[in-house]
Design a protein around this motif. Structure first.
Motif, mmCIF file in Angstrom:
data_model
loop_
_atom_site.group_PDB
_atom_site.id
_atom_site.type_symbol
_atom_site.label_atom_id
_atom_site.label_comp_id
_atom_site.label_asym_id
_atom_site.label_seq_id
_atom_site.Cartn_x
_atom_site.Cartn_y
_atom_site.Cartn_z
ATOM 1 N N PHE A 4 0.858 -1.179 0.000
ATOM 2 C CA PHE A 4 0.000 0.000 0.000
ATOM 3 C C PHE A 4 0.895 1.230 0.000
ATOM 4 O O PHE A 4 1.747 1.384 0.868
ATOM 5 C CB PHE A 4 -0.913 -0.009 1.234
ATOM 6 N N VAL A 5 0.712 2.097 -0.999
ATOM 7 C CA VAL A 5 1.568 3.269 -1.176
ATOM 8 C C VAL A 5 0.730 4.535 -1.117
ATOM 9 O O VAL A 5 -0.259 4.661 -1.853
ATOM 10 C CB VAL A 5 2.326 3.214 -2.521
ATOM 11 N N THR A 6 1.112 5.476 -0.255
ATOM 12 C CA THR A 6 0.513 6.812 -0.299
ATOM 13 C C THR A 6 1.448 7.719 -1.086
ATOM 14 O O THR A 6 2.658 7.556 -1.062
ATOM 15 C CB THR A 6 0.309 7.395 1.113
ATOM 16 N N GLY A 7 0.867 8.666 -1.814
ATOM 17 C CA GLY A 7 1.701 9.553 -2.625
ATOM 18 C C GLY A 7 2.308 8.866 -3.827
ATOM 19 O O GLY A 7 3.370 9.260 -4.310
ATOM 20 N N GLY A 8 1.606 7.866 -4.340
ATOM 21 C CA GLY A 8 2.178 7.037 -5.400
ATOM 22 C C GLY A 8 2.164 7.633 -6.789
ATOM 23 O O GLY A 8 2.678 7.018 -7.722
ATOM 24 N N THR A 9 1.598 8.836 -6.957
ATOM 25 C CA THR A 9 1.567 9.444 -8.293
ATOM 26 C C THR A 9 2.425 10.702 -8.370
ATOM 27 O O THR A 9 2.437 11.379 -9.391
ATOM 28 C CB THR A 9 0.118 9.780 -8.717
ATOM 29 N N GLY A 10 3.156 11.024 -7.307
ATOM 30 C CA GLY A 10 4.058 12.180 -7.326
ATOM 31 C C GLY A 10 5.374 11.841 -7.989
ATOM 32 O O GLY A 10 5.577 10.734 -8.517
ATOM 33 N N ASP A 66 0.656 -6.285 2.632
ATOM 34 C CA ASP A 66 1.765 -6.963 3.315
ATOM 35 C C ASP A 66 2.810 -5.971 3.796
ATOM 36 O O ASP A 66 3.685 -6.321 4.604
ATOM 37 C CB ASP A 66 2.433 -7.961 2.367
ATOM 38 N N GLY A 67 2.740 -4.753 3.287
ATOM 39 C CA GLY A 67 3.678 -3.709 3.674
ATOM 40 C C GLY A 67 3.165 -2.358 3.221
ATOM 41 O O GLY A 67 2.292 -2.272 2.342
ATOM 42 N N VAL A 68 3.684 -1.289 3.813
ATOM 43 C CA VAL A 68 3.230 0.073 3.535
ATOM 44 C C VAL A 68 4.424 0.969 3.248
ATOM 45 O O VAL A 68 5.446 0.903 3.946
ATOM 46 C CB VAL A 68 2.429 0.643 4.732
ATOM 47 N N GLU A 100 -2.433 0.587 12.835
ATOM 48 C CA GLU A 100 -3.009 -0.551 12.115
ATOM 49 C C GLU A 100 -1.995 -1.666 11.899
ATOM 50 O O GLU A 100 -2.364 -2.818 11.672
ATOM 51 C CB GLU A 100 -3.577 -0.085 10.763
ATOM 52 N N LEU A 101 -0.712 -1.328 11.961
ATOM 53 C CA LEU A 101 0.341 -2.318 11.711
ATOM 54 C C LEU A 101 0.905 -2.940 12.988
ATOM 55 O O LEU A 101 1.675 -3.903 12.919
ATOM 56 C CB LEU A 101 1.485 -1.662 10.937
ATOM 57 N N VAL A 102 0.543 -2.406 14.146
ATOM 58 C CA VAL A 102 1.100 -2.888 15.409
ATOM 59 C C VAL A 102 0.882 -4.399 15.570
ATOM 60 O O VAL A 102 -0.219 -4.911 15.334
ATOM 61 C CB VAL A 102 0.473 -2.128 16.601
ATOM 62 N N GLY A 103 1.970 -5.094 15.938
ATOM 63 C CA GLY A 103 1.902 -6.525 16.191
ATOM 64 C C GLY A 103 1.918 -7.413 14.966
ATOM 65 O O GLY A 103 1.825 -8.638 15.083
ATOM 66 N N SER A 104 2.077 -6.828 13.787
ATOM 67 C CA SER A 104 1.973 -7.609 12.551
ATOM 68 C C SER A 104 3.327 -8.014 11.969
ATOM 69 O O SER A 104 3.388 -8.872 11.081
ATOM 70 C CB SER A 104 1.217 -6.801 11.493
ATOM 71 N N ASP A 105 4.419 -7.362 12.411
ATOM 72 C CA ASP A 105 5.763 -7.559 11.852
ATOM 73 C C ASP A 105 5.843 -7.215 10.368
ATOM 74 O O ASP A 105 6.775 -7.621 9.677
ATOM 75 C CB ASP A 105 6.258 -8.997 12.081
ATOM 76 N N ARG A 106 4.857 -6.461 9.877
ATOM 77 C CA ARG A 106 4.899 -6.029 8.477
ATOM 78 C C ARG A 106 5.782 -4.782 8.341
ATOM 79 O O ARG A 106 5.911 -3.999 9.279
ATOM 80 C CB ARG A 106 3.486 -5.712 7.974
ATOM 81 N N PRO A 107 6.394 -4.571 7.173
ATOM 82 C CA PRO A 107 7.240 -3.387 6.980
ATOM 83 C C PRO A 107 6.414 -2.122 6.785
ATOM 84 O O PRO A 107 5.381 -2.133 6.110
ATOM 85 C CB PRO A 107 8.037 -3.724 5.713
ATOM 86 N N PHE A 108 6.899 -1.040 7.365
ATOM 87 C CA PHE A 108 6.295 0.277 7.228
ATOM 88 C C PHE A 108 7.440 1.239 6.934
ATOM 89 O O PHE A 108 8.241 1.557 7.810
ATOM 90 C CB PHE A 108 5.575 0.650 8.515
ATOM 91 N N VAL A 109 7.524 1.681 5.682
ATOM 92 C CA VAL A 109 8.604 2.580 5.261
ATOM 93 C C VAL A 109 8.027 3.983 5.109
ATOM 94 O O VAL A 109 7.112 4.194 4.307
ATOM 95 C CB VAL A 109 9.232 2.125 3.926
ATOM 96 N N THR A 110 8.546 4.909 5.874
ATOM 97 C CA THR A 110 8.095 6.288 5.744
ATOM 98 C C THR A 110 9.231 7.159 5.233
ATOM 99 O O THR A 110 10.371 6.709 5.091
ATOM 100 C CB THR A 110 7.537 6.827 7.077
ATOM 101 N N VAL A 111 8.895 8.404 4.946
ATOM 102 C CA VAL A 111 9.863 9.322 4.346
ATOM 103 C C VAL A 111 10.109 10.481 5.300
ATOM 104 O O VAL A 111 9.218 10.892 6.035
ATOM 105 C CB VAL A 111 9.340 9.824 2.979
#
Length: 293
Positions: A4-10, A66-68, A100-111
């Motif tokens: 899931f990507v936010t800002g994916g069209t910039g 699976d990741g953000v 929403e991602l707490v406890g999931s061990d999924r990746p969350f990449v921010t800028v």
């Protein structure tokens, strides 16, 4: 991986989406308008209609991912109030995504941005600023990294002052826009202050590597050029636009004036060694030759 990507069209986001799709991932991209949705769809992503302020939409995006990767920001630097509003909107969105991602061990990449280190080149070990015009962003990203203790593989990719592609983007792009408006290619002070830079396509690779590999709670620097002097940037802009190159008051740049006037070189040595990231695209001064009169 379903991302899931936010800002994916910039400028950066479109490069990140292409990089993810080209490496076997699928993408669901937040799209705040019909036009953005069409751009995302044309790129091969599934659009999810909504903006950063639509917190329920953000939760829905996380639920099926699976990741953000978070990239969206209002980018309204017209006044201190507008900038503060953009920072507050992003901070609420980051908090929602993280919960929403707490406890999931999924990746969350921010800028975030590369930090300022007085008198030296900043590194990945330096903390983000939590005061000044964009201090709120530093506080929000620091909170995201803190989610590492709550079962989130949270990481931050720190972007330099200019992320460029075909001569546009970042602080250098703002200098170009102001030069077109005022008829002067300006720089604050004596122009000896240095800004780091990276090509958007190189930055996109680092976002993918962070998503796939980065340990929880880590920060990375998407820096190809450690620091170009602002007067050298202005000189290329002036030559390409046929305009005089001069020092101008820092007030010319509104709420970003203090940041524009600061020497803020940055290193990516650790990032390159740990993740194997190596920039391959044109450096900033070369890319600015694509500016059209």
């Amino acid at each position: 991986m379903r991302v899931f990507v936010t800002g994916g069209t910039g400028l950066i986001g479109s490069a990140v989406v292409a990089e993810l799709l080209g490496n076997g991932h699928t993408v669901r991209a937040l799209a705040r308008s019909v036009a953005s949705a069409l751009v995302a769809e044309a790129a091969g992503a599934e659009p999810l209609r909504g903006g950063l302020a639509d917190l329920d939409i953000l939760r829905a995006g996380v639920a099926q991912a699976d990741g953000v990767i978070h990239l969206a920001f209002a980018n309204d630097f017209s006044s201190p109030d507008a900038l503060a509003k953009a920072v507050a909107e992003e901070s609420a969105a980051l908090a929602t995504l993280g919960e929403e991602l707490v406890g999931s061990d999924r990746p969350f990449v921010t800028v975030s941005g590369t930090p300022y280190a007085p008198g030296r080149v900043s590194t990945e070990a330096d903390p983000l600023p939590t005061d000044g015009p964009v201090g709120g962003r530093g506080r929000a990203v620091t909170a995201v990294l803190g989610l590492a203790s709550r079962g989130v593989r949270s990481t931050a990719v720190r972007m330099p002052r200019t992320v460029h592609h075909q001569g546009t983007g970042g602080f250098a792009g703002l200098l170009t826009g102001i030069a077109r408006q005022t008829g002067v290619s300006g720089y604050p002070g004596d122009g000896a202050q240095r800004w780091p830079a990276v090509h958007a396509l190189d930055a996109a690779v680092l976002f993918r590597l962070a998503l796939e590999q980065a340990p929880a709670g880590t920060s990375w620097h998407a820096v190809a050029d450690e620091g170009d002097k602002v007067r050298d940037i202005a000189a290329v802009i002036g030559r390409r636009l046929g305009l005089p190159v001069e020092s101008v008051p820092s007030e010319t740049y509104g709420p970003l004036g203090p940041i524009f006037a600061t020497d803020q070189p940055s290193s990516s040595t650790h990032t390159r060694q740990a993740l194997g990231w190596e920039p391959k695209h044109p450096r900033l001064l070369e890319d600015l030759e694509n500016i059209q009169p």
